[in-house]
Design a protein around this motif. Structure first.
Motif, mmCIF file in Angstrom:
data_model
loop_
_atom_site.group_PDB
_atom_site.id
_atom_site.type_symbol
_atom_site.label_atom_id
_atom_site.label_comp_id
_atom_site.label_asym_id
_atom_site.label_seq_id
_atom_site.Cartn_x
_atom_site.Cartn_y
_atom_site.Cartn_z
ATOM 1 N N ALA A 82 0.830 -1.210 0.000
ATOM 2 C CA ALA A 82 0.000 0.000 0.000
ATOM 3 C C ALA A 82 0.860 1.253 0.000
ATOM 4 C CB ALA A 82 -0.931 -0.004 1.209
ATOM 5 N N LEU A 83 1.977 1.229 0.738
ATOM 6 C CA LEU A 83 2.872 2.383 0.785
ATOM 7 C C LEU A 83 3.522 2.601 -0.583
ATOM 8 C CD1 LEU A 83 4.186 4.621 2.400
ATOM 9 C CD2 LEU A 83 5.897 2.980 3.204
ATOM 10 N N ALA A 84 3.911 1.515 -1.245
ATOM 11 C CA ALA A 84 4.486 1.640 -2.585
ATOM 12 C C ALA A 84 3.456 2.185 -3.562
ATOM 13 C CB ALA A 84 5.003 0.279 -3.053
ATOM 14 N N GLU A 85 2.206 1.715 -3.458
ATOM 15 C CA GLU A 85 1.157 2.180 -4.370
ATOM 16 C C GLU A 85 0.824 3.650 -4.112
ATOM 17 O OE1 GLU A 85 -3.287 0.740 -5.882
ATOM 18 O OE2 GLU A 85 -2.257 -0.315 -4.232
ATOM 19 N N LEU A 86 0.776 4.030 -2.848
ATOM 20 C CA LEU A 86 0.521 5.422 -2.489
ATOM 21 C C LEU A 86 1.620 6.327 -3.047
ATOM 22 C CD1 LEU A 86 -1.096 7.501 -0.738
ATOM 23 C CD2 LEU A 86 0.507 6.954 1.112
ATOM 24 N N THR A 87 2.880 5.873 -2.884
ATOM 25 C CA THR A 87 4.016 6.658 -3.380
ATOM 26 C C THR A 87 4.006 6.711 -4.904
ATOM 27 O OG1 THR A 87 5.261 5.958 -1.427
ATOM 28 C CG2 THR A 87 6.515 6.912 -3.227
ATOM 29 N N ASP A 88 3.649 5.607 -5.558
ATOM 30 C CA ASP A 88 3.529 5.594 -7.022
ATOM 31 C C ASP A 88 2.551 6.670 -7.482
ATOM 32 O OD1 ASP A 88 5.235 3.460 -7.094
ATOM 33 O OD2 ASP A 88 3.744 1.983 -7.729
ATOM 34 N N ASP A 89 1.379 6.707 -6.842
ATOM 35 C CA ASP A 89 0.353 7.656 -7.253
ATOM 36 C C ASP A 89 0.834 9.095 -7.080
ATOM 37 O OD1 ASP A 89 -1.278 5.535 -7.824
ATOM 38 O OD2 ASP A 89 -2.408 5.629 -5.953
ATOM 39 N N TRP A 90 1.502 9.371 -5.983
ATOM 40 C CA TRP A 90 1.995 10.739 -5.747
ATOM 41 C C TRP A 90 3.055 11.126 -6.774
ATOM 42 C CZ3 TRP A 90 6.675 12.153 -2.619
ATOM 43 C CH2 TRP A 90 6.797 13.548 -2.488
ATOM 44 N N LEU A 91 4.046 10.231 -6.983
ATOM 45 C CA LEU A 91 5.105 10.538 -7.943
ATOM 46 C C LEU A 91 4.573 10.606 -9.361
ATOM 47 C CD1 LEU A 91 7.968 8.268 -6.520
ATOM 48 C CD2 LEU A 91 7.782 10.753 -6.357
ATOM 49 N N SER A 92 3.578 9.782 -9.657
ATOM 50 C CA SER A 92 2.962 9.838 -10.985
ATOM 51 C C SER A 92 2.306 11.198 -11.215
ATOM 52 C CB SER A 92 1.927 8.719 -11.119
ATOM 53 O OG SER A 92 1.325 8.747 -12.393
ATOM 54 N N GLY A 93 1.673 11.729 -10.138
ATOM 55 C CA GLY A 93 1.076 13.061 -10.243
ATOM 56 C C GLY A 93 2.133 14.128 -10.464
ATOM 57 N N LEU A 94 3.255 14.036 -9.758
ATOM 58 C CA LEU A 94 4.337 14.994 -9.949
ATOM 59 C C LEU A 94 4.893 14.907 -11.374
ATOM 60 C CD1 LEU A 94 6.366 14.566 -6.595
ATOM 61 C CD2 LEU A 94 4.795 16.414 -7.203
ATOM 62 N N PHE A 95 5.033 13.682 -11.876
ATOM 63 C CA PHE A 95 5.559 13.486 -13.226
ATOM 64 C C PHE A 95 4.611 14.078 -14.269
ATOM 65 C CE2 PHE A 95 5.813 11.197 -17.211
ATOM 66 C CZ PHE A 95 7.166 11.091 -17.440
ATOM 67 N N THR A 96 3.314 13.785 -14.133
ATOM 68 C CA THR A 96 2.338 14.253 -15.116
ATOM 69 C C THR A 96 2.255 15.775 -15.123
ATOM 70 O OG1 THR A 96 1.072 12.215 -14.808
ATOM 71 C CG2 THR A 96 -0.065 14.086 -15.819
ATOM 72 N N ALA A 97 2.290 16.392 -13.931
ATOM 73 C CA ALA A 97 2.210 17.853 -13.850
ATOM 74 C C ALA A 97 3.427 18.521 -14.468
ATOM 75 C CB ALA A 97 2.065 18.279 -12.397
ATOM 76 N N GLY A 98 4.578 17.865 -14.450
ATOM 77 C CA GLY A 98 5.793 18.491 -14.964
ATOM 78 C C GLY A 98 6.129 18.111 -16.373
ATOM 79 N N ALA A 99 5.533 17.029 -16.888
ATOM 80 C CA ALA A 99 5.922 16.546 -18.205
ATOM 81 C C ALA A 99 5.289 17.339 -19.333
ATOM 82 C CB ALA A 99 5.545 15.066 -18.337
ATOM 83 N N ASP A 100 4.097 17.921 -19.104
ATOM 84 C CA ASP A 100 3.353 18.639 -20.154
ATOM 85 C C ASP A 100 3.248 17.749 -21.394
ATOM 86 O OD1 ASP A 100 3.020 20.822 -18.483
ATOM 87 O OD2 ASP A 100 4.926 21.700 -19.096
ATOM 88 N N ASP A 101 3.772 18.222 -22.508
ATOM 89 C CA ASP A 101 3.687 17.448 -23.761
ATOM 90 C C ASP A 101 4.981 16.690 -24.049
ATOM 91 O OD1 ASP A 101 1.107 18.359 -24.209
ATOM 92 O OD2 ASP A 101 1.825 20.186 -25.234
ATOM 93 N N LEU A 102 5.828 16.530 -23.043
ATOM 94 C CA LEU A 102 7.120 15.866 -23.229
ATOM 95 C C LEU A 102 6.913 14.388 -23.545
ATOM 96 C CD1 LEU A 102 10.134 16.634 -23.080
ATOM 97 C CD2 LEU A 102 10.110 15.913 -20.694
ATOM 98 N N ARG A 103 7.587 13.922 -24.604
ATOM 99 C CA ARG A 103 7.479 12.524 -25.012
ATOM 100 C C ARG A 103 8.819 11.829 -24.803
ATOM 101 N NH1 ARG A 103 3.104 13.753 -24.578
ATOM 102 N NH2 ARG A 103 1.399 13.842 -26.106
ATOM 103 N N GLY A 104 8.785 10.494 -24.813
ATOM 104 C CA GLY A 104 10.018 9.727 -24.700
ATOM 105 C C GLY A 104 10.666 9.832 -23.335
ATOM 106 N N VAL A 105 9.855 9.938 -22.265
ATOM 107 C CA VAL A 105 10.351 10.013 -20.906
ATOM 108 C C VAL A 105 9.497 9.109 -20.017
ATOM 109 C CG1 VAL A 105 10.915 11.509 -18.955
ATOM 110 C CG2 VAL A 105 11.036 12.424 -21.272
ATOM 111 N N SER A 106 10.136 8.447 -19.066
ATOM 112 C CA SER A 106 9.373 7.636 -18.102
ATOM 113 C C SER A 106 10.047 7.696 -16.746
ATOM 114 C CB SER A 106 9.259 6.175 -18.566
ATOM 115 O OG SER A 106 10.519 5.542 -18.602
#
Length: 819
Positions: free
Chosen positions: A39-63
């Motif tokens: 659950a802690l890993a999933e919670l952290t995944d969701d938070w970091l995924s939100g940070l990634f999505t907010a900063g990536a904008d239209d950036l492609r070829g990044v994970s």
């Protein structure tokens, strides 16, 4: 609050929301162990995924990729976040800005972060240069962004790992060995490092990497549960200390135990030790298999060329009945039937320890699954094999652990369960109780030449602290347990009493020597009364030293050794009030069969043999009322007209035919007054090392040839030894030969204590013949792997040897056996 509600709170509230949700998750009493880590890993995944999505904008070829422990979803409360920002080499500035938008919020929350930004090519190159990076990438898991980029890296890294495994796995093994040398063994440490110590979480991760290589695999039974248990302890340690620590300090163990709902700190440590033991054993087995596979790959091309492309068959060389060596391991012979042979586990273990080889995992598991319980009391062979195992020195440890890993030890010795993995909260002790007992046996094996009964010394070493699993004084409890165990494994009433005394008083000598006035006659008399006999004192002295040496360097010193030796000398003087008895009476009347064989040998002028099975009831010497008899071996009776060279001739013929001598008696029998002459009678108990016994007629033929000189026994034995590969084997204590003072009025008694081996009695007999002495009688016994022999010798005229001549014969014999 459910884990879904926690994730929703984190998504709605940004970093502060994640922190609150994380805190709530870690303090929920209903959730712990694997569910909380996931659950802690999933919670952290969701938070970091939100940070990634907010900063990536239209950036492609990044994970964004989780690696290492986070990649495995094993987040403890204070674990680092291991992250890789993977990109295809596009807009470097945009990628750097995205990294900042992810890393800084993590740092702002005070979370430890191990991060990197790389292209797939850079990641693979770094992995090829840094083994730790490669291991982390094996657990890579996609969090956000370009899934294809992450999947491509995972596939490439895994392919690289498998292709490079023959080179990287030895490197990984070396890293594990170096770490174990620095951190020690988790299963014995009072303040262990759950991650770095041998048998800890790092080793569990290394086993996953070996499995991913497809080159070898770890034994899986119990491995996942052991890993989970260590992770649970680490979680509790993080929560109780509030720190990212892996060291289970003494002052924190009670709190950690309470967090886990365990009774006390000892229960906690025992669970940790049990988990570490599973991982350590799996590690040993796995690295052994890796070595075997790599050696096989290196040799196979050359063998194929030599054999014309055919598949080579593995060489198998026999070690004992039902036991063979193959590929550097001890395995069961094809004809072995553990379901019909209850002694097979002990025989295989003793053979492995004596050869200095590991027991194969498959063999141990097959025996654990199929072997019948050993009858109670144990048959003689089972007891002898146990003593042989205990007397094998350092190799005993690994073989014992292999048996214990599959539950065979507690099946053989149920009382072992109470001391298994039991911690000792004493800075002097290096080991858990069970390992200390085995270490004591290892130390005692070095002293088997000092005592007349090495079998009792070794069994006492195994049992001396067995009472530590019970309340009260462990010596008092241990005495009761030792009586029961000794009777169960087949010792007679007198031997049971000696073992009980040794266990009850195993601390007596050192405590008296260091705490009492040795000049006070009452002190010495009290020890003499407790010990009771010279033989028991001799055993107790050796046990005392072995126990102290196995405890740790602080438990024994030159000073303590000198005090104990002084006490032993004083007690021996008190106990030696009675005149020494003859070792064995020389005038025992022959049986009717012996007399018949003697007369026939004299009449025919050659050797006469008789073979018959020797048995005892399953209840032992004190219970002959029921049950089928248990075989003790074969009784071999031989009568030969008195002549030189009989002892080496008979012993040599038996060695050539691979017969092990368990006991042997030789004596001269004067015939009746009407017959002018004497005959040598030999009454020996023998057993085949493996296979079936030879026919009596074949033995007699070879004995006739040995006596007339047409059979060169020494050459035959040398040829046979040369035909088998030389094994490491055990480094046994050197042979010891002494002259027993005042042991007989009619002859000089020479005592030999040595490691039993094929041809030993032949070498002794030939050395005595070379010394031009006559063997009037011999009394040979094999106690496990130790031969304890007494030879009554005279001059050619039939008189005892003068003192200096006797000492010279003893020295020459000792040099022969050590050569």
């Amino acid at each position: 609050m459910s884990s879904t509600d926690v994730r929703t709170e984190a998504e709605d509230s940004g970093p502060s929301g994640y922190a609150a949700a994380r805190l709530r998750l870690l303090t929920e009493g209903a959730q712990s162990g694997p569910p909380r880590r996931a659950a802690l890993a999933e919670l952290t995944d969701d938070w970091l995924s939100g940070l990634f999505t907010a900063g990536a904008d239209d950036l492609r070829g990044v994970s964004l990729v989780a690696v290492g422990g986070y990649g495995r979803g094993e987040l403890s409360p204070r674990s680092d976040l291991d992250l890789l920002l993977l990109h295809d080499g596009g807009d470097a500035g945009a990628v750097a800005a995205l990294a900042d938008r992810i890393w800084y919020p993590v740092w702002d929350l005070g979370l430890a972060l191990d991060h990197s930004v790389r292209t797939p090519a850079e990641a693979r190159k770094t992995a090829g240069e840094d083994l730790k990076v490669q291991l982390g990438l094996l657990d890579a898991r996609h969090i956000a962004g370009d899934l294809g980029l992450t999947a491509g890296l995972r596939t490439a890294v895994l392919a690289d790992w498998r292709n490079q495994a023959p080179k990287r796995l030895p490197e990984l093994q070396e890293l594990c060995a170096e770490r174990a040398e620095r951190q020690g063994e988790l299963q014995y440490l009072l303040e262990p490092d759950l991650k770095e110590a041998r048998g800890g979480l790092r080793d569990a991760t290394a086993l996953r990497a070996v499995a991913a290589s497809w080159l070898a695999d770890a034994p899986r039974e119990g491995l996942a549960d052991a890993r989970r248990r260590l992770l649970d302890v680490r979680d509790a340690l993080h929560l109780t200390t509030g720190r990212a620590t892996d060291r289970l300090a003494l002052q924190e163990q009670d709190q950690v135990a309470a967090e886990l709902g365990l009774l006390d700190a000892d229960t906690l440590l025992r669970q940790v030790y049990e988990a570490a033991r599973v991982i350590s054993y799996a590690t040993d087995v796995t690295w052994r298999e890796v070595g075997r596979v790599l050696r096989s790959r290196a040799v196979r091309p050359r063998l194929r060329a030599m054999l014309g492309g055919g598949k080579p068959t593995a060489e198998r060389s026999p070690l004992a009945e039902g036991v063979v060596e193959q590929d550097g391991e001890v395995v069961l012979a094809r004809a072995a039937r553990p379901e019909r042979d209850p002694v097979l586990p002990l025989r295989a273990a003793a053979a492995a320890a004596q050869a200095g080889l590991p027991l194969s995992l498959h063999a141990v598991r097959r025996m654990a699954a199929a072997a019948r319980p050993v009858p109670t009391p144990w048959p003689a062979e089972a007891r002898e094999q146990l003593v042989t195992l205990l007397g094998s020195g350092r190799p005993t440890v690994d073989v014992w652990e292999a048996l214990e890993a599959e539950g065979l030890i507690t099946r053989l010795l149920p009382d072992w369960e109470r001391v298994r993995c039991r911690p000792q909260r004493n800075a002097v002790h290096l080991w858990t109780v069970d390992r200390h007992l085995i270490e004591t046996a290892v130390r005692a094996s070095e002293f088997t030449r000092r005592v007349h009964r090495p079998d009792l010394l070794l069994v006492a070493a195994l049992l001396h602290d067995i009472g530590k699993g019970w309340p009260g004084d462990h010596s008092v409890a241990g005495e009761i347990i030792a009586k029961d165990v000794a009777a169960r494994i087949g010792f007679d009433r007198d031997d049971v009493a000696v073992l009980a005394t040794l266990v009850r008083h195993h601390l007596l000598l050192v405590e008296t020597a260091t705490r009492r006035d040795l000049e006070d006659p009452a002190t010495v008399r009290s020890v003499a009364e407790a010990v009771g006999s010279q033989g028991t004192l001799e055993l107790l002295h050796a046990l005392t030293e072995a126990d102290a040496l196995a405890t740790g360097p602080a438990a024994w010193s030159t000073w303590r050794a000198s005090l104990v030796a002084d006490l032993v000398k004083r007690v021996a003087a008190v106990l030696s009030g009675d005149a020494p008895e003859e070792i064995v009476a020389d005038d025992e009347a022959p049986t009717a069969e012996q007399e018949r064989l003697a007369i026939e040998a004299f009449r025919t002028g050659g050797p006469v043999l008789a073979l018959r099975a020797q048995t005892e009831p399953p209840g032992g010497s004190e219970d002959k009322s029921s049950g089928d008899p248990e075989p003790l071996g074969v009784e071999l009776l031989i009568a030969v007209p008195d002549q030189p060279g009989v002892l080496p001739a008979v012993a040599g013929v038996l060695a050539v035919h691979r017969l092990t001598v368990r006991t042997a008696e030789l004596r001269a029998l004067d015939l009746s007054d009407t017959v002018d002459g004497s005959v040598l009678l030999l009454n020996w108990r023998v057993a085949a090392q493996y296979g079936s016994l030879p026919q009596a007629a074949r033995l007699r033929t070879d004995l006739v040839r040995a006596l007339d000189g047409s059979l060169d026994i020494a050459s035959r034995l040398a040829e046979r030894d040369a035909a088998y590969p030389r094994r490491r084997g055990v480094v046994a204590p050197a042979a010891r030969v002494t002259v027993a003072p005042a042991a007989s009025h009619h002859a000089t008694v020479i005592e030999v204590r040595a490691q039993d081996a094929p041809g030993l009695l032949f070498r002794i007999g030939r050395a005595l013949e070379d010394a031009d002495v006559r063997v009037r009688s011999a009394h040979v016994s094999t106690l496990g792997a130790n031969a304890v022999d007494a030879f009554y010798v005279t001059s050619a005229k039939g008189a005892p040897l003068p003192g200096e001549e006797a000492a010279s014969v003893a020295r020459a014999l000792e040099e022969t056996l050590r050569g």
